[in-house]
Design a protein around this motif. Sequence first.
Motif, mmCIF file in Angstrom:
data_model
loop_
_atom_site.group_PDB
_atom_site.id
_atom_site.type_symbol
_atom_site.label_atom_id
_atom_site.label_comp_id
_atom_site.label_asym_id
_atom_site.label_seq_id
_atom_site.Cartn_x
_atom_site.Cartn_y
_atom_site.Cartn_z
ATOM 1 N N ALA A 140 97.928 -7.558 15.377
ATOM 2 C CA ALA A 140 97.514 -6.323 16.043
ATOM 3 C C ALA A 140 98.536 -5.204 15.836
ATOM 4 N N ALA A 141 99.807 -5.503 16.071
ATOM 5 C CA ALA A 141 100.840 -4.466 15.991
ATOM 6 C C ALA A 141 100.984 -3.928 14.572
ATOM 7 N N GLY A 142 101.016 -4.825 13.591
ATOM 8 C CA GLY A 142 101.172 -4.390 12.204
ATOM 9 C C GLY A 142 99.985 -3.578 11.715
ATOM 10 N N THR A 143 98.775 -4.008 12.055
ATOM 11 C CA THR A 143 97.589 -3.264 11.648
ATOM 12 C C THR A 143 97.597 -1.864 12.247
ATOM 13 N N TRP A 144 97.926 -1.772 13.524
ATOM 14 C CA TRP A 144 97.965 -0.475 14.211
ATOM 15 C C TRP A 144 99.013 0.449 13.590
ATOM 16 N N LEU A 145 100.207 -0.064 13.337
ATOM 17 C CA LEU A 145 101.271 0.757 12.767
ATOM 18 C C LEU A 145 100.941 1.194 11.340
ATOM 19 N N LEU A 146 100.395 0.290 10.534
ATOM 20 C CA LEU A 146 100.075 0.630 9.150
ATOM 21 C C LEU A 146 98.921 1.632 9.067
ATOM 22 N N LEU A 147 97.974 1.533 9.991
ATOM 23 C CA LEU A 147 96.925 2.550 10.040
ATOM 24 C C LEU A 147 97.509 3.901 10.457
ATOM 25 N N GLY A 148 98.524 3.884 11.323
ATOM 26 C CA GLY A 148 99.198 5.126 11.673
ATOM 27 C C GLY A 148 99.851 5.770 10.466
ATOM 28 N N LEU A 149 100.483 4.969 9.625
ATOM 29 C CA LEU A 149 101.073 5.494 8.394
ATOM 30 C C LEU A 149 99.989 6.009 7.448
ATOM 31 N N ALA A 150 98.849 5.307 7.406
ATOM 32 C CA ALA A 150 97.739 5.773 6.576
ATOM 33 C C ALA A 150 97.224 7.117 7.064
ATOM 34 N N ALA A 151 97.210 7.309 8.382
ATOM 35 C CA ALA A 151 96.762 8.589 8.941
ATOM 36 C C ALA A 151 97.726 9.708 8.558
ATOM 37 N N LEU A 152 99.030 9.420 8.601
ATOM 38 C CA LEU A 152 100.010 10.432 8.217
ATOM 39 C C LEU A 152 99.890 10.800 6.743
#
Length: 250
Positions: A134-146
């Motif tokens: 959960a944590a890794g998916t959420w953080l990596l999607l945040g980087l994808a958004a940036l």
Amino acid sequence: MAEPTASTLAVRGARLLALLALAPTIRLAVIRHAVPPGVATRTGCDACGVPIGLARPWPALGPAARCGRCGARVGPPPGTVELAVATAVGALALLGPPVTVLVAMAWWWVWAIPLVFVDVAVHRLPDRLTWPAAAGTWLLLGLAALAGPGPAPWLRATAAGLALALFFAATTLLLGRRGFGLGDAKLALGVGALLGWYGWAAPVAGLLLALLLSGLLGVVLLLARRVGWRSHLPFGPFLVLGTVGALFLS
């Protein structure tokens, strides 16, 4: 939509091959965590006790799944983990997301595959696998958004993950053993985030597909007299399959 460049395709291919190379590590995670409640992790062969680890050429971590000392089978049946990883690589190649989103999807797969095998084997979804997923998916999607579309899809993914997890947790609190487990709620955090990236319809579709698949299998097993009315099927594998189906529909 613009066609991906040759360099983008090369990066995608390299990362997909890296996921395929993780099959022994994923098999090790299954072996270690497919243990009954009250047992921390499996540290050696159940038959002879030889330690399990990636530091030595241990045959049980390959497709044969046999202990190098006594030949006993350890962990999932031969070839099954490798087939699951190859299927995940094929699915990611067909989905063809942008490279930044591909990294988040691949991360989720790395944890989702052992969770499926562990849940099937011992009806458990260990925190050591659900929280990193959960944590890794959420953080990596945040980087994808940036890197591209901005905060909107990431905020939606965050809200979808929390909403799906709260739904599963609520059934546990309200229905007890008849509801879903808290492990399913933790798995749903990553599932909801990944599907929420593609809109609100995706997590709903994933949940409905998971419920449909589990219901159909339950009816089939009931008619075949393989389970009783009070039997409880692990829901983690269906949630993963529903997620994959919803990704293809999105």
